[in-house]
Design an enzyme around this catalytic site. Structure first.
Site, PDB file in Angstrom:
ATOM      1  N   TYR A   1      -0.603   7.395  -2.705  1.00  0.00           N
ATOM      2  CA  TYR A   1      -0.728   7.658  -3.995  1.00  0.00           C
ATOM      3  C   TYR A   1      -1.811   7.995  -5.284  1.00  0.00           C
ATOM      4  CZ  TYR A   1       2.828   3.693  -3.732  1.00  0.00           C
ATOM      5  OH  TYR A   1       4.029   2.912  -3.666  1.00  0.00           O
ATOM      6  N   GLY A   2      -2.896   9.199  -4.415  1.00  0.00           N
ATOM      7  CA  GLY A   2      -4.220   9.013  -4.983  1.00  0.00           C
ATOM      8  C   GLY A   2      -3.963  10.599  -5.738  1.00  0.00           C
TER       9      GLY A   2
ATOM     10  N   CYS B   1     -11.066   2.661  -0.694  1.00  0.00           N
ATOM     11  CA  CYS B   1      -9.699   2.946  -0.273  1.00  0.00           C
ATOM     12  C   CYS B   1      -9.434   2.476   1.484  1.00  0.00           C
ATOM     13  CB  CYS B   1      -9.414   4.476   0.256  1.00  0.00           C
ATOM     14  SG  CYS B   1      -6.909   4.891   0.857  1.00  0.00           S
ATOM     15  N   THR B   2      -8.072   1.722   1.771  1.00  0.00           N
ATOM     16  CA  THR B   2      -7.717   0.774   2.510  1.00  0.00           C
ATOM     17  C   THR B   2      -7.816   1.597   3.982  1.00  0.00           C
ATOM     18  OG1 THR B   2      -6.217   0.103   1.981  1.00  0.00           O
ATOM     19  CG2 THR B   2      -7.411  -1.638   1.735  1.00  0.00           C
ATOM     20  N   HIS B   3      -7.422   2.933   3.129  1.00  0.00           N
ATOM     21  CA  HIS B   3      -7.221   3.864   4.882  1.00  0.00           C
ATOM     22  C   HIS B   3      -8.448   3.979   5.286  1.00  0.00           C
ATOM     23  CE1 HIS B   3      -3.315   4.402   3.299  1.00  0.00           C
ATOM     24  NE2 HIS B   3      -3.017   5.323   4.665  1.00  0.00           N
TER      25      HIS B   3
ATOM     26  N   GLU C   1      -3.046   9.033   8.113  1.00  0.00           N
ATOM     27  CA  GLU C   1      -1.968   8.737   8.538  1.00  0.00           C
ATOM     28  C   GLU C   1      -1.518   9.835   9.845  1.00  0.00           C
ATOM     29  OE1 GLU C   1       0.615   6.711   6.550  1.00  0.00           O
ATOM     30  OE2 GLU C   1      -1.254   6.461   5.223  1.00  0.00           O
TER      31      GLU C   1
ATOM     32  N   ASP D   1       0.958  -1.082  -0.258  1.00  0.00           N
ATOM     33  CA  ASP D   1      -0.174  -0.164   0.269  1.00  0.00           C
ATOM     34  C   ASP D   1       0.705   0.830   0.057  1.00  0.00           C
ATOM     35  OD1 ASP D   1      -2.594   1.170   0.196  1.00  0.00           O
ATOM     36  OD2 ASP D   1      -2.143   1.561   2.392  1.00  0.00           O
ATOM     37  N   SER D   2       0.533   2.283  -0.219  1.00  0.00           N
ATOM     38  CA  SER D   2       1.059   3.842  -0.357  1.00  0.00           C
ATOM     39  C   SER D   2       1.416   3.630   0.875  1.00  0.00           C
ATOM     40  CB  SER D   2       0.193   5.063  -0.690  1.00  0.00           C
ATOM     41  OG  SER D   2      -0.745   4.934   0.245  1.00  0.00           O
TER      42      SER D   2
ATOM     43  N   THR E   1      -5.557   3.023  -5.578  1.00  0.00           N
ATOM     44  CA  THR E   1      -5.369   3.912  -6.172  1.00  0.00           C
ATOM     45  C   THR E   1      -5.065   2.990  -7.044  1.00  0.00           C
ATOM     46  OG1 THR E   1      -5.316   5.568  -4.850  1.00  0.00           O
ATOM     47  CG2 THR E   1      -4.058   5.758  -7.250  1.00  0.00           C
TER      48      THR E   1
ATOM     49  N   CYS F   1      -4.298  -1.492  -2.048  1.00  0.00           N
ATOM     50  CA  CYS F   1      -4.440   0.408  -2.624  1.00  0.00           C
ATOM     51  C   CYS F   1      -4.890   0.476  -3.343  1.00  0.00           C
ATOM     52  CB  CYS F   1      -2.812   0.590  -3.326  1.00  0.00           C
ATOM     53  SG  CYS F   1      -2.647   2.582  -3.485  1.00  0.00           S
TER      54      CYS F   1
END
Length: 259
Positions: free
Chosen positions: A38-39, A182-184, A148, A6-7, A71, A69
């Site tokens: 990355y988005g 998005c996995t966030h 983040e 992932d980013s 994206t 990710c």
């Protein structure tokens, strides 16, 4: 060995789900914290990053890889799958299937990074499977940096206000199902759920993890897990505890540009 990339931290939500499904499995995780997010990247840059991430995981011994990710999964994964000889999974197809199974009124929302939403990947695949479904897609570019940087508490005023602004069109459209593309985003699912009461939230990482686990079967191994990042691991290790329910990890820094 199952590789996940992932980013940054978001893919840890997919790792957590996969580890619960395959506790004896061996995992290697790479978070590209030095180049997050990355988005906002171009297709060209995303392609280069994804190939580097995959090559790194292959070097660690991965024989199955999940691009956790949204994206990468939406924008470039289908184009680069043929470059590699191992199974490569993303988060789009599994999430679409889960959303279509959950919706009752065929009004589905999708939220993701700018690149994910611009690609139209989720909407196209939903339309292909069910032409009658109405899809409302909203880019939520501030969610990744908020997560983040630890702005994740249910009572966090900043994140709640940003989410209220982003999600208002989805509420107005009357969706009954929302793909967290998005996995966030599952990390702030409580906030999203509060603002969209009664809406089923589809965790893209969990949906993808179930798909990978089904293919891998009863994976055997030592139950090991190693974590790598492309920037200082100190903050990653700290915030990862929130993603992993208190589990402590020790990530190692790597030079991803070498791959």
């Amino acid at each position: 060995m199952i590789g996940i990339f992932d980013s940054g931290l978001g893919g840890l939500t997919a790792y957590k789900e996969l580890h619960a499904l395959l506790p004896a499995g061996d995992f290697v995780y790479f978070g590209d914290t030095g180049r997050v997010p990355y988005g906002s990247r171009s297709r060209e840059i995303l392609t280069r990053y994804a190939r580097q991430d995959i090559r790194f995981l292959l070097r660690q011994g991965a024989d199955v890889i999940l691009a956790a990710c949204g994206t990468v999964s939406s924008v470039v994964l289908d184009d680069i799958k043929s470059d590699f000889s191992i199974p490569l999974f993303g988060v789009v197809d599994a999430s679409v299937n889960a959303a279509l199974a959950a919706t009752k009124n065929e009004k589905i929302g999708v939220i993701g990074t700018g690149a994910t939403i611009s690609s139209g990947a989720f909407a196209k695949k939903i339309a292909a499977a069910n032409p009658h479904a109405a899809v409302t897609s909203i880019a939520c570019p501030l969610f990744v940096p908020l997560v983040e940087n630890g702005y994740i508490g249910r009572g966090c005023t900043v994140t709640r206000e940003v989410a209220a602004d982003y999600l208002a069109p989805l509420r107005d459209e009357g969706i009954d199902t929302l793909i967290l593309g998005c996995t966030h985003f599952p990390i702030i699912a409580d906030i999203i759920g509060d603002l969209l009461p009664g809406v089923t939230l589809v965790n893209s990482g969990a949906a993808a993890a179930a798909e990978v686990a089904a293919v891998c079967g009863k994976t055997s191994g030592s139950g090991s897990a190693s974590f790598f990042v492309s920037d200082s691991p100190v903050n990653f290790d700290t915030v990862a505890r929130v993603f992993l329910g208190g589990e402590t990890i020790r990530a190692q820094k790597v030079d991803i540009e070498a791959y």
